[in-house]
Enzyme design. Structure first.
Site: not given
Ligand code: NAP
Length: 757
Positions: A335-336, A340, A481, A483, A629, A656, A660, A701
């Site tokens: 996914k990441s 990108r 992080s 992100q 994650d 998240k 979570r 998740r």
């Protein structure tokens, strides 16, 4: 179900489909003491009585409205001027008048003229619901349920009257929206009047041709689908096109430009332009529907836009206990990296062919954002996407907010990337994304000179003002992080001089690696990554490895289910992502990395996992950011381990897609797993556990983690609200069931099958 009456006596003027359905709903639910109709025709009134829609009726409209505290006018729009004039003399002082006309500007003017001093108690409305049938026989008490009703009060409309009309529609089961009349007329012209006009016109155009019988005889599904709405009532549409003339003409002009572009692409045999238009349209449709419901793309696919009705089907997973996992299965692309890949390929010079792209909803939100900014993107089709890069300075003003769905990665990374553009942008998201913190990204970007506003409490929407000069900075990340790091580095592409980021603990470095893959130099020195603004990215080929975060569910599932052996090929094993493997190995898992190799700057391997007895551990804090994650499924491993497992330093988990820590703890409590919650983690005592009903809170998740827990549960586990599984792992249920998990999906719309673009 009966409710308390909200109005004593309601007069419905014009007892056709819309008025009859309104009367039926009021009577069905006991929302009016008495329902009376006013109609020009005695026959309609008789039918209304016979069908049980009304208590009484009158052909004299002034008489019909006498003593009513609510009057609902639902005649054709063209008749409303005379209808208002006819009923006005009978209106009681405090009576509220509302209507159901499809055009608002014209009706408001007619009401203003005819109702005089009573006008402030006129609440203009439009139920977005209908059928192709008209007349009182078509009345249906459920017509408005789960549909929208738009109210368009003006400056002098009485607020209390508006509130009472809104309350009535809500009680009927409709969702009430308020907007300005001009806005209503423009939006409806574009989304409803224009398509009807085109349908009528296409049928008429073909019917005029000499060989029209041939055409209709061989008309394929496309013609039937497209022209279905040409079966609607010509009288009503005649009125609408006349009464909303200006907005309809504007919409038609807009469309003429669009069809001219399409024509030119066909004439010039311009394959790129053709693909651009159609693939944009394809995803834009899903995107608009998602915007409409402010929900995820999965749900958008379940909505019926004809009538604005949304049929949310949020599937439930029911997993029978026991079983084992076996075989070889390829999990979807990372996914990441998928996010990108679209971002960098769009900013590159030349085209990039991406394979292994994750066609999940989050990555599709990123893809749509770049399409909205003018990038031509073909696909995705079976994980293949071709992006025609526009260069670092080639993005265009999207002219509207960019909708990020449920995707925090898209929103945070784009905030950085957009800080350096010449135009303003606004980023919005669904309900869950709208609760997530954005200031952590905005703050360092402001240090670079960016102008960024966040919403209440530092949450979305994020407004980024363009045309700013950015200066390179050195930023020490206060928390690990990826992100935030990526957002600063992406802004750094547009900054003067060097931009560098130092992280307190290693986080995912896909941005740095992929920039390198696109030929953009990034220096890495220990915990610091540095790049210089103003360079160039070059397009090429990119093969996205399978996502280790998705593989993690199977690593845990196969570890805890005795007799399991699974091979997961071509998984990305970037050292900033393999924390979950390290943690599981510390717990005693049997995981081997085979056939290790390099794919476009990223290490990949085939993972082979066999069941093994697990033991509880204290999870080393330095591994937490490398497995952030995957921690929910690690909780499940801990519940199956001997002894206790302690996690600290994971406060990030609370912000998240859901909290979570708490949501997992609630689920563990349901299963009967002993645990203790900390602000920054959890202690879980392993042992036997049962089943029960677990709420995922729409967190993908969480849903997949509890699905794996069933392999060791003593009873079935039911998991609610699993639609968002598609955000990261489309096809999860099928793959898991194929490997041996006894998973059944309830409440899934079959239309979802196989759709992705
Ligand atoms: P319909 O089924 O044809 O009913 C229209 C009603 O108005 C009938 O009761 C008719 O009386 C009466 N009427 C017709 N012309 C009249 C006139 N000149 N003077 C007095 N009464 C007259 O139409 P509808 O679908 O209910 O539509 C009613 C309104 O709702 C329209 O303003 C339309 O724009 C709006 N609307 C329609 C839809 C839709 O999809 N149908 C959706 C949203 C809003 P008779 O019974 O004597 O013929």
């Amino acid at each position: 179900m009966k409710s308390a009456p909200l109005f004593r006596r309601v007069a419905v003027i014009g007892l056709g489909l819309i008025g009859g359905s309104f009367a039926a709903a009021l009577r069905d639910q006991g929302l009016a003491g008495t329902v009376v109709a006013g109609s020009r025709s005695a026959r309609t009134l008789e039918q209304g009585m016979a069908l049980g829609l009304i208590d009484e009726g009158s052909q004299d409209l002034a008489l019909a409205v006498r003593g009513a505290d609510l009057v609902f006018v639902s005649t054709p729009v063209s008749a409303m001027a005379s209808v208002f004039a006819a009923l006005a003399p009978g209106l009681a002082e405090g009576a509220i008048v509302t209507d159901g006309g499809s055009v608002k500007g014209a009706v408001i003017e007619q009401a203003r003229r005819a109702l005089g001093h009573h006008f402030p108690r006129f609440v203009p409305g439009h139920p977005i619901a209908g059928k192709e049938k008209s007349g009182v026989e078509a009345a249906d008490a459920t017509l408005y349920r789960q549909h929208r009703v738009i109210l368009t009060p003006v400056a002098d409309t009485d607020g209390e009257a508006t509130r009472r009309v809104a309350a009535l529609w809500s009680a009927i089961g409709a969702e009430v929206l308020t907007m300005a009349p001009e806005h209503h007329d423009r939006v409806l012209a574009e989304t409803s009047h224009l398509p009807h006009l085109l349908a009528f016109s296409l049928v008429d155009t073909l019917a005029r041709q000499g060989d029209s019988t041939e055409i209709f005889r061989y008309a394929a599904g496309g013609f039937r689908d497209f022209t279905r709405i040409a079966g609607s009532d010509p009288v009503m549409w005649h009125d609408i096109f006349r009464e909303n003339r200006r907005a309809v003409l504007d919409a038609l002009d807009l469309f003429r430009d669009g069809i001219e572009r399409f024509r030119a692409a066909v004439r010039d045999n311009d394959s790129e332009a053709l693909m651009g238009i159609m693939s944009r349209a394809n995803t834009a449709r899903a995107h608009f529907l998602a915007m409409n419901t402010r929900s995820s793309y999965t749900r958008a696919r379940h909505s019926d836009d004809e009538t604005g009705m949304t049929q949310h089907s949020d599937p439930t997973f029911v997993v029978a206990p026991g079983g084992r996992l076996q075989g070889r299965l390829r999990v979807p692309g990372d996914k990441s990296m998928s996010h990108r890949s679209i971002m960098l390929a769009s900013l590159a010079e030349g085209s990039t062919e991406i394979s292994g792209f994750l066609e999940g909803e989050d990555a599709l939100a990123t893809l749509q954002a770049f399409r909205d900014m003018g990038v031509v993107i073909e696909g995705p089709h079976n994980g293949r996407v071709v992006v025609h890069g526009v260069g670092l300075h080639g993005l265009r003003d999207p002219g509207k907010p960019l909708y990020m769905g449920n995707s925090g990665t898209s929103m945070r990374l784009l905030t950085g990337l957009l800080a350096g553009q010449a135009f303003d942008t606004e980023l919005t998201g669904d309900e869950s994304l709208s609760k997530r913190p954005m200031e952590r990204v905005a703050a360092p970007l402001r240090e670079m000179g960016a102008a960024i506003d966040t919403g209440e409490g530092g949450r979305p929407p994020v407004r980024i003002h363009g045309g700013r000069t950015l200066e390179g900075i050195h930023y020490d990340l206060p928390m690990a992080s990826a992100q935030v790091k990526s957002a600063v580095l992406l802004a750094g592409l547009y900054a003067e001089g060097d931009t560098s980021v130092t992280e307190p603990a290693p986080t995912r470095d896909h941005t740095e690696r992929m920039l390198g893959g696109f030929g953009y130099p990034v220096r890495r020195d220990g915990a610091t990554a540095t790049l210089r603004g103003g360079g160039t990215l070059s397009g090429g080929r990119l093969d996205v490895p399978a996502d280790i975060s998705s593989a993690a569910f199977f690593l845990v599932g196969a570890s805890i289910a005795e007799g399991s052996e699974l091979t997961l090929p071509h998984v990305g094993v970037n050292p900033t992502r393999t924390g979950v493997i390290d943690i599981l190995k510390l717990m005693g898992a049997d995981i081997r990395l085979e056939n290790q190799r390099d794919a476009g700057g990223e290490p990949v391997a085939d993972l082979v996992v066999k069941s093994a007895p697990l033991k509880g551990i204290v999870i080393p804090e330095e591994l937490v950011p490398l497995a952030i994650d995957e921690l929910p499924v690690v909780f499940i491993a801990a519940a199956c381990a001997e002894g206790e497992t302690v996690l600290r330093g994971a406060e990030e988990l609370r912000v998240k897609e859901s909290d979570r820590i708490q949501v997992m703890a609630d689920g563990l409590a349901t299963l009967g797993v002993e645990h203790e919650v900390y602000e920054d983690g959890i202690r879980i005592v392993g042992g036997a556990f049962g089943g029960g009903e677990v709420e995922s809170h729409g967190d993908h998740r969480i849903a997949m983690s509890f699905a794996m827990a069933a392999l060791r549960a003593g009873a079935p586990i039911t998991i609610r609200h699993c639609a968002n599984v598609a955000t990261s792992f489309p096809g999860f249920a099928g793959l898991a069931a194929g490997a041996g998990l006894a998973l059944e999906v309830l409440g899934q719309d079959t239309a979802d099958a196989g759709e992705s673009a």
